[in-house]
Design a protein around this motif. Sequence first.
Motif: not given
Lengths: 338, 291
Positions: B163-165, B189-193
């Motif tokens: 789900k997060v992805g 965005n924080a997850v991506v970084w």
Amino acid sequence: MLTRFKTYTTQEKVTRCAILALAVVLLVLPLFVTNSYRLYFFSMIGVYIIAASGLDVLVGMSGQMSFGHIAFLAYGGYISVLLSNYTGIPVIICMIIAAFASAGIGMVIAVPCAKLRAQFLVLATIAFSFFTYQLICNLHFLNPYRGLYTEHMVLFGLDLNSDYRYTYYFSFALVAIVLVLKSLLSKSKAGRAMMAVRDNSRSADGMGINVRHYKVLAFAISAFLCGFAGAYMAHLTGFIVSDSFVQPLSFNFVLMIIFGGTNTVFGPVIGAFMYQLLNELLASAQAWRSVLYGVIVLIFIAFLPGGCVAGLRRAGRGLAKLIDKNQAGKETARNDKS
Amino acid sequence: MLISVIIAGLVMGAIYGMVGLGFSIIFRASGIMNLAQSEMITLASLIGVTLYQTVGLSFWLALALTMLIMFAFGALLQLGIISKYSDRGVAGIYMVLVTLGLSKVINGGCELIFGANPIQFPSVFSVSTVNILGAFVTPERILSFFLSALGMLVIHLFLTKTKVGIATRACASDAVAAEACGINVVKSNAVVWGLASAVAAMCGMMLGPIYGAAISLGSKVGTKGMASSVSGGFGNIYGAMVGGLLLGIVESFVGGYVNSTMKDMVAYLLLFLMLCVRPTGLFNEQAVRDV
């Protein structure tokens, strides 16, 4: 004819006085500073100012970013050194030829690169600069690891390299010429077109400005100045070695213009002075220097995007207001008396 | 000779692909070219070698812990610094400069904490070389290849199945619409970084045994990673892997058959020419501006 009788506002007068004072101080400086290393140190600032002004034409004026301008210093330096070492053409002329050659290389690079988006242009310049360094390292006749000795600069029979006082004044003269040319450029049609491209390339295109043309022109001018700075640096130091042209050094020029202020005549001057001073003070603390430079860039982009020049301008405006008020006060006092 | 050149190319290519993946993930999500990514690799390798050698954890535990630490660091970097600049509306070219400034700070910080001298990364396996079809390869290199493949698979599954992805992909394609659907864009965005930094951690742990952990590690492989992202199409995560393998093979052949000092030059030339001739890379159409 009108401009001759133009009256200056107090703020303009303040600015002019400040610049004049600075110029006078710098002109008489060699009378008090006789240490030849110090004079060399100040002559070197001239190199940085010219290179940073060149980069500023690209970044501040035309809104393109480059993290690889050290490569143009390398081309300028090596072309000038090779020319003067092998053909015997006077060094000053070699330096000018090298600057033109560097501008040519810049133009060749810019033609395919000017169409790239900002971040990709950065990438292309980084790749170009890495490539240039590797190229120099692979050309053995340049003696890349041990370096080449360079010829002395001779101007009207005067050997400039014999005394660093001469190079000091030569630097001063070169910087003055570059700054005047740059301020003329920013007021000219080409300069204004570049700024229009920087602010909004679509509307500039709509107004009939050839966007590609001016982007390439900006690249060529900045490569010209950087190439000249590289040639001057090589002959000033008397030595050229590949390690002075590694890609990370490009960051320093970006640092100078961000610190001093982009798209200003005096921004690169302030930036170059600051850089050379910090470099000298933190010569033994490499890691702290890296951290400090990073922090300076982060702080200036966030809080003072106009750089030191914007700060000084604000201060100058305040001073001008103070002077105006004072004068008005005196005037009313005089009127009251009479 | 041929087989060892191909194997060396594939191994380095897979690592370059992973490095490039880190750049691509962030660019795709936020349109920022993150030059600090290469210094993240430096930091990760130094943290990794400290955990592995000085603290004495097992390699796998050290890897997992480094990835966790780097994930947190990357996420905090985005929340604490990068998002502040994006909120101020800093222009694209200055945003690159912000990441470059960050990379200087991280690099200087690494030098202050871990010292300027390179740290020898102890070998992971007791066997020194493995014979594959007559070519002798260190087991660490084989491990790197399979770790890269595994990492790629995990990231693919994360982005398409969780789900997060899926939320991060939604933010990447249209942040406003994603916000309207109730996705927290800031968090995404924080997850991506964080994810990109975890990838950097993996690269650091893979590169450590090959080059040794040193503060120059990031700048050595960072540009190669960018080259692989660009040749695959910047922002395309699968393209980064293909580009990385391509670059690795080309570099390995030049190094093996022409001249090993020409190797790096060819990589940079490839990046530059790729940007000039086909800036869209093999699979992407974002690099060209319309005017």
